[in-house]
Every structure is written in C-alpha cells, then in structure tokens.
Write a protein that holds these residues in place. Structure first.
Motif, PDB file in Angstrom:
ATOM      1  N   LYS A   1     -28.315 -40.808 -53.026  1.00 40.12           N
ATOM      2  CA  LYS A   1     -27.411 -39.833 -53.850  1.00 40.12           C
ATOM      3  C   LYS A   1     -27.403 -38.419 -53.649  1.00 40.12           C
ATOM      4  N   ARG A   2     -28.919 -37.997 -53.280  1.00 43.06           N
ATOM      5  CA  ARG A   2     -29.000 -36.442 -53.263  1.00 43.06           C
ATOM      6  C   ARG A   2     -28.507 -36.118 -51.957  1.00 43.06           C
ATOM      7  N   ARG A   3     -28.747 -36.634 -50.821  1.00 44.18           N
ATOM      8  CA  ARG A   3     -28.457 -36.378 -49.557  1.00 44.18           C
ATOM      9  C   ARG A   3     -27.045 -36.886 -48.981  1.00 44.18           C
ATOM     10  N   PHE A   4     -26.595 -38.139 -49.415  1.00 40.76           N
ATOM     11  CA  PHE A   4     -25.578 -38.587 -48.777  1.00 40.76           C
ATOM     12  C   PHE A   4     -24.410 -38.688 -50.043  1.00 40.76           C
ATOM     13  N   GLY A   5     -24.534 -38.271 -51.134  1.00 41.20           N
ATOM     14  CA  GLY A   5     -23.727 -38.515 -52.218  1.00 41.20           C
ATOM     15  C   GLY A   5     -23.455 -39.957 -52.782  1.00 41.20           C
ATOM     16  N   SER A   6     -24.247 -41.169 -52.341  1.00 46.92           N
ATOM     17  CA  SER A   6     -24.221 -42.397 -52.819  1.00 46.92           C
ATOM     18  C   SER A   6     -25.448 -42.910 -52.970  1.00 46.92           C
ATOM     19  N   TYR A   7     -25.775 -43.675 -53.826  1.00 51.35           N
ATOM     20  CA  TYR A   7     -27.044 -44.414 -54.229  1.00 51.35           C
ATOM     21  C   TYR A   7     -27.334 -45.432 -53.002  1.00 51.35           C
ATOM     22  N   PHE A   8     -26.258 -46.108 -52.312  1.00 50.90           N
ATOM     23  CA  PHE A   8     -26.398 -46.718 -51.282  1.00 50.90           C
ATOM     24  C   PHE A   8     -25.954 -46.457 -50.137  1.00 50.90           C
ATOM     25  N   ALA A   9     -26.193 -45.155 -49.754  1.00 51.89           N
ATOM     26  CA  ALA A   9     -25.573 -44.666 -48.346  1.00 51.89           C
ATOM     27  C   ALA A   9     -26.329 -45.265 -47.381  1.00 51.89           C
ATOM     28  N   LYS A  10     -25.801 -45.377 -46.320  1.00 55.48           N
ATOM     29  CA  LYS A  10     -26.088 -46.162 -45.014  1.00 55.48           C
ATOM     30  C   LYS A  10     -27.299 -45.569 -44.481  1.00 55.48           C
ATOM     31  N   GLY A  11     -27.220 -44.189 -44.346  1.00 52.42           N
ATOM     32  CA  GLY A  11     -28.634 -43.471 -43.950  1.00 52.42           C
ATOM     33  C   GLY A  11     -29.816 -43.888 -44.909  1.00 52.42           C
ATOM     34  N   SER A  12     -29.589 -43.699 -46.129  1.00 56.98           N
ATOM     35  CA  SER A  12     -30.760 -43.784 -47.073  1.00 56.98           C
ATOM     36  C   SER A  12     -31.285 -45.612 -46.904  1.00 56.98           C
ATOM     37  N   VAL A  13     -30.296 -46.406 -46.928  1.00 51.93           N
ATOM     38  CA  VAL A  13     -30.796 -47.810 -46.718  1.00 51.93           C
ATOM     39  C   VAL A  13     -31.257 -48.193 -45.399  1.00 51.93           C
ATOM     40  N   VAL A  14     -30.834 -47.597 -44.240  1.00 56.16           N
ATOM     41  CA  VAL A  14     -31.639 -47.710 -42.902  1.00 56.16           C
ATOM     42  C   VAL A  14     -33.003 -47.219 -43.122  1.00 56.16           C
ATOM     43  N   GLU A  15     -33.167 -46.142 -43.525  1.00 57.24           N
ATOM     44  CA  GLU A  15     -34.538 -45.498 -43.829  1.00 57.24           C
ATOM     45  C   GLU A  15     -35.329 -46.450 -44.664  1.00 57.24           C
ATOM     46  N   PHE A  16     -34.895 -46.772 -45.814  1.00 56.96           N
ATOM     47  CA  PHE A  16     -35.655 -47.699 -46.913  1.00 56.96           C
ATOM     48  C   PHE A  16     -35.907 -48.929 -45.947  1.00 56.96           C
ATOM     49  N   GLY A  17     -35.058 -49.345 -45.065  1.00 51.67           N
ATOM     50  CA  GLY A  17     -35.511 -50.612 -44.211  1.00 51.67           C
ATOM     51  C   GLY A  17     -36.545 -50.471 -43.080  1.00 51.67           C
ATOM     52  N   LYS A  18     -36.780 -49.067 -42.655  1.00 54.78           N
ATOM     53  CA  LYS A  18     -37.445 -48.628 -41.632  1.00 54.78           C
ATOM     54  C   LYS A  18     -39.225 -48.872 -42.387  1.00 54.78           C
ATOM     55  N   TYR A  19     -39.024 -48.061 -43.863  1.00 53.99           N
ATOM     56  CA  TYR A  19     -40.395 -48.296 -44.246  1.00 53.99           C
ATOM     57  C   TYR A  19     -40.654 -49.578 -44.788  1.00 53.99           C
ATOM     58  N   PHE A  20     -39.731 -50.317 -45.249  1.00 57.07           N
ATOM     59  CA  PHE A  20     -40.158 -51.627 -45.636  1.00 57.07           C
ATOM     60  C   PHE A  20     -40.815 -52.430 -44.614  1.00 57.07           C
ATOM     61  N   TYR A  21     -40.073 -52.422 -43.504  1.00 56.78           N
ATOM     62  CA  TYR A  21     -40.531 -52.876 -42.021  1.00 56.78           C
ATOM     63  C   TYR A  21     -42.092 -52.772 -41.886  1.00 56.78           C
ATOM     64  N   ILE A  22     -42.288 -51.593 -41.815  1.00 57.91           N
ATOM     65  CA  ILE A  22     -43.832 -50.984 -41.663  1.00 57.91           C
ATOM     66  C   ILE A  22     -44.556 -51.773 -42.845  1.00 57.91           C
ATOM     67  N   PHE A  23     -44.160 -51.599 -43.923  1.00 56.08           N
ATOM     68  CA  PHE A  23     -45.145 -52.157 -44.995  1.00 56.08           C
ATOM     69  C   PHE A  23     -45.151 -53.584 -44.855  1.00 56.08           C
ATOM     70  N   THR A  24     -44.155 -54.537 -44.551  1.00 54.78           N
ATOM     71  CA  THR A  24     -44.269 -55.986 -44.590  1.00 54.78           C
ATOM     72  C   THR A  24     -45.071 -56.277 -43.469  1.00 54.78           C
ATOM     73  N   GLY A  25     -44.802 -55.538 -42.240  1.00 53.92           N
ATOM     74  CA  GLY A  25     -45.582 -55.958 -41.026  1.00 53.92           C
ATOM     75  C   GLY A  25     -47.182 -55.590 -41.376  1.00 53.92           C
TER      76      GLY A  25
ATOM     77  N   ALA B   1     -48.825 -48.927 -34.897  1.00 51.15           N
ATOM     78  CA  ALA B   1     -47.859 -49.681 -33.714  1.00 51.15           C
ATOM     79  C   ALA B   1     -46.542 -49.613 -34.268  1.00 51.15           C
ATOM     80  N   LEU B   2     -46.292 -49.986 -35.439  1.00 52.36           N
ATOM     81  CA  LEU B   2     -44.990 -50.473 -36.043  1.00 52.36           C
ATOM     82  C   LEU B   2     -44.281 -48.823 -36.392  1.00 52.36           C
ATOM     83  N   VAL B   3     -45.254 -47.960 -36.718  1.00 48.49           N
ATOM     84  CA  VAL B   3     -44.681 -46.458 -37.307  1.00 48.49           C
ATOM     85  C   VAL B   3     -44.071 -46.041 -35.643  1.00 48.49           C
ATOM     86  N   PHE B   4     -44.717 -46.121 -34.641  1.00 47.65           N
ATOM     87  CA  PHE B   4     -44.351 -45.640 -33.386  1.00 47.65           C
ATOM     88  C   PHE B   4     -43.337 -46.151 -32.994  1.00 47.65           C
TER      89      PHE B   4
END
Length: 488
Positions: free
Chosen positions: A268-292, A181-184
């Motif tokens: 860094k590879r996709r957005f040119g920064s280690y802490f690019a917003k897009g990368s951090v948001v994606e990490f947050g999504k997967y971390f949310y699925i794992f934590t839940g 459910a969390l994935v979807f």
C-alpha cells in the motif's frame, strides 16, 4: 604484521567470539560429559559418535585418544576448535557479503547469521568443536554454491564435498546450507528456468551429503535404535507441533498473518495497493526461503524413530540462521554498493549502529548468562554429590561395607534445575534429573565406580508419596553394599 593486517576482519570476528565464550575456559560438564569422563575417549565419545553417524567427530576422538588425550584435554582442544571454526564461518559469510552492502552491515549480519542465539547449546556440549566445524562446512558449501550462481561453475563440486564433511560431523547442521543457498538462489536466478535448475542443484547437494552419512550409518551401525526402519513423513508434523501440542499451529498461523499483513501495508505504501504485484512477489520470495528452511530442518527426521523426534536448540540451528539470512536478502545488492564517506554522527548511521550494537550486547549477555548458569549448575551438582559422599563414607566407616550399587528413585515432583540457573530445554538441567547422568556424575565427582541397578518396588512407592524441596538424609537408605537414593 602484513598477514594480520590482511586478515584484520577475521581477527575482529575471532575477538568477538572469544568475548562471547571466554567463561568456558573453566571446564564445564553437560549431563553426557560425565559418562564420557568415566571411560577412554575411544570407548566413550568415539564409540558414541560413531553410533549416531557423526563419523568425523568420532574420528577426532579416536585420534586424540591414540595420542594420549583424556577428557580434559579433549575439552580444551574442542573449545579451541570451536572458537576458530565459528570465527572462520563468520568471516566467510562476510567475504560473500563484502562489497554488496555497507561494511558494518555486512560484519553485523555475518555475525548474527552464524553466531545466532541457538548456537549456545553447541557450546554446552564437549563436542563443541565438532559442532562448529559442521557449521563451517555448511558455510563453505554455501560460499561455493554462491560462486557457482555467480558464474564459477567448477566451484559446485566443492559445495558437495564441504557439505558431506559437515553432514558426517553433525547431520542436522547441514540444513543451514539450504537456508543460505535459497537466499542467493532468489537473488541470482534471472529466470524461472534458472530458479528451477538452481533449486534442484541445491537439493542434490543437501541430499547427497545426508545420503552419504545415512549409508555410512547403515553400514557401520545398522541396529541404531534412533533410526526407523521406514520413512515417517508424520515426523515433520511431530517436530513442528512440539510433541503433538496442537495449539502450536495457531502460533504459526498468527505469525503468517502478521508477516502477510506487513507486506500488505508495504504494498500500500510503495505501490498504492495492499495486493500490489511487487509486494506479493516479495512476500512469495521470503515465504519460499522460510518454507524451504523449515522443510530442510525437519526432513532428516523422517528416517528417525518417532520417539526420538523433538525440537531443541541444536536441531533448529537452520531456523536460527533464518533471521540473518532474511536480512541478507534485504540488504544484499548483487551489483555492489559504493560506500560514501559519512560523519559518524549522521542520524541514520548512528541509529543503525545503536541497533546493531544493542543486538550484539543482548546476545553477549544471553551467552554469558547461559554459560555462567552451566558453571553454577556444575557447582551445585558437585556440592550435592559431596554431601552424599560424606554420608556414604560415614556409613562405610561405621559398617565396614563398601557401596557398589545405587538405585535411583524420585519424589512426587522432581526438580529439573538448580536454584539460580537459567534452563532452556535440555540446557543446564541437574545431573540427577537424567537417568544417564545421575549415577555417572556421582562416580566421576566422587572418584568411585558405582553401578546403577533396578528399583525396589517398596521404596518406589514410599518415595513417590513424598516431596522434598532440598536435600535430606531421609532420601538415603542403605542396605549392605547398596544405596537407595531418592532424587528430589
């Protein structure tokens, strides 16, 4: 033929599942099964499952007992149910994914998500069919929830119904619904408001199903020793730190650091920064699925007596679903995909096929290794029982006594597994290594009705100072109708 053609995907999944578990056509015994084999299905499996709040499993045992099934009949009925239900669960995940990613990827992820390596322990208990049914109910509940997220609002009621059936079959497997459910929720929530509402709804589905089972358990068995009279939040920590091994926290921290760094390099590879917003948001999504998922897997233990809390394959199934669910999040395209015709020898397709087939092959080997280890374990347990049985028979012929009572002792270092057997956790342990199966498996295999009695302190001291690596007649002491037996 038309029906078979329309369900060719299901037939395919059915064949793959059969390929994984076909050695189970030879009946195998877990340590629990020896106890159930000594009594009727109603008095054994039926009463035992009712005691633990697995009411649908209990009803199946009562029903089959009523029509004359014994332990062997139940075993094969359970095995057939397990194969059919697991195949259906894989098929329904495939239906969710079909058209949203390439067909071969959808088939592969459906299989490894449902039939992940942790599933093996379910097949090594006689109630394997009930476990598989609970998994199917969790998948159907998730499928209904996905339909709700996609706009079919009326389907949400089925999500509650399916998961309640699943929780009343085996409580801990309902956590797999949460993972899916969390994935979807992440995929289909279009706003923060949608995200919050969908999460609350998923929580109510999971909470309702488990509360129904909890209430039924309190009604039918209020004195269950596994249940605590209070809420123990500390059990969540106890569960994940594996009986207070504090060093485990460093493993979790290391895994978190590795994954976080991986997302950093991705940014860094996709957005040119280690802490690019897009990368951090994606990490947050997967971390949310794992934590839940981690919380959902452990939360039921807050109602359990702390001494009954430990991590094992069958209590961590939702965590086994997690890798496949994460991959679904990566490959799933809500707007669908258009599969292009491509050569079988296209480099990218060939590489992906090799990886998927290798993973399935490794899982197949693992399943067969565990199953054949169980069969070997049963053979070695039976062989030792026959040796002991011959000594008992000779004693009874020589003395005229008949052994009725057995007292079990242990040497300095008890052996948990037989030689050549793959043992993981409680899977494939020797029957003599567990108090609930030591005398029971002797009674079943030797066709007797032995009674287990308390130890003699003098023999306890004597045997605990010795250490055997194999069976010896010196491990048996006879006194009238009692056998004092030391387990090496």
């Amino acid at each position: 033929m038309k029906l078979l053609k329309s369900k060719k995907e299901y037939i395919f999944f059915l064949c793959v599942v059969i390929a994984c578990v076909f050695p189970l056509v030879v009946m195998e015994f877990s340590t629990d099964t020896y106890h159930f084999a000594l009594v009727s299905l109603a008095d054994g499996l039926g009463a035992g499952m009712k005691y633990n709040g697995r009411f649908i499993t209990s009803l199946s045992a009562y029903a089959l007992d009523a029509v004359g099934f014994g332990i062997v009949g139940y075993y094969y009925f359970s095995l057939i149910c397990a194969v059919l239900c697991l195949s259906l669960a894989i098929y329904h995940i495939y239906i969710i994914l079909k058209g949203k990613m390439r067909g071969c990827v959808a088939a592969f992820l459906s299989f490894v998500t449902v039939f992940n390596p942790l599933t093996i322990e379910f097949f090594l208990f006689i109630e394997k069919g009930a476990f598989a049914f609970a998994i199917l109910m969790s998948v159907l509940s998730a499928k209904s929830f996905v339909c709700f997220l996609k706009g079919d609002k009326k389907r949400i009621i089925f999500s509650y119904i399916y998961l309640t059936f699943g929780a009343c079959t085996y409580q801990l497997l309902s956590a797999a619904f949460v993972t899916l459910a969390l994935v979807f929720i992440v995929i289909y929530s279009r706003s923060i408001k949608d995200f919050v509402i969908n999460n609350l709804l998923a929580v109510t589905v999971y909470g309702f199903a488990n509360c129904v089972d909890f209430v039924l358990l309190k009604i039918f068995n209020p004195s269950n020793v596994r249940m605590s009279g209070e809420i123990n939040l500390s059990n969540i920590l106890k569960y994940y730190f594996i009986t207070e091994r504090e060093w485990v926290i460093f493993i979790y921290i290391a895994l978190f650091a590795v994954v976080f760094c991986a997302f950093g390099f991705l940014g860094k590879r996709r957005f040119g920064s280690y802490f690019a917003k897009g990368s951090v948001v994606e990490f947050g999504k997967y971390f949310y699925i794992f934590t839940g998922t981690a919380l959902a897997a452990a939360v039921p233990f807050i109602f359990v007596n702390p001494v009954e809390v430990w991590m094992m394959f069958r209590t961590t199934y939702a965590l086994g679903v997690l890798p496949g669910a994460i991959a679904i999040k990566i490959f799933y395209k809500p707007d669908g995909v258009c599969e292009k015709e491509s050569s079988l020898f296209e480099k990218k397709k060939r590489r992906g096929s090799i990886i998927m087939l290798t993973i399935i092959f490794v899982e197949l080997v693992f399943f067969h290794t565990m199953i054949f280890s169980r069969l070997k374990n049963n053979f070695e347990d039976e062989r030792l029982c026959e040796q002991i049985g011959l000594i008992i028979r000779d004693y009874e012929v020589d003395t005229g006594e008949r052994i009725k009572y057995i007292s079990i002792y242990y040497d300095a270092k008890i052996t948990q597994r037989n030689d050549g057997v793959l043992m993981i956790g409680d899977c494939n342990v020797r029957a003599f290594s567990r108090t609930w199966s030591d005398v029971n498996h002797m009674s079943y295999l030797l066709g007797r009705s032995f009674v287990r009695i308390e130890n003699n302190p003098e023999y306890t001291r004597r045997f605990s100072s010795l250490d055997w690596n194999d069976f010896s007649k010196d491990q048996l002491i006879f006194e009238g109708n009692t056998l004092h037996l030391c387990v090496y």
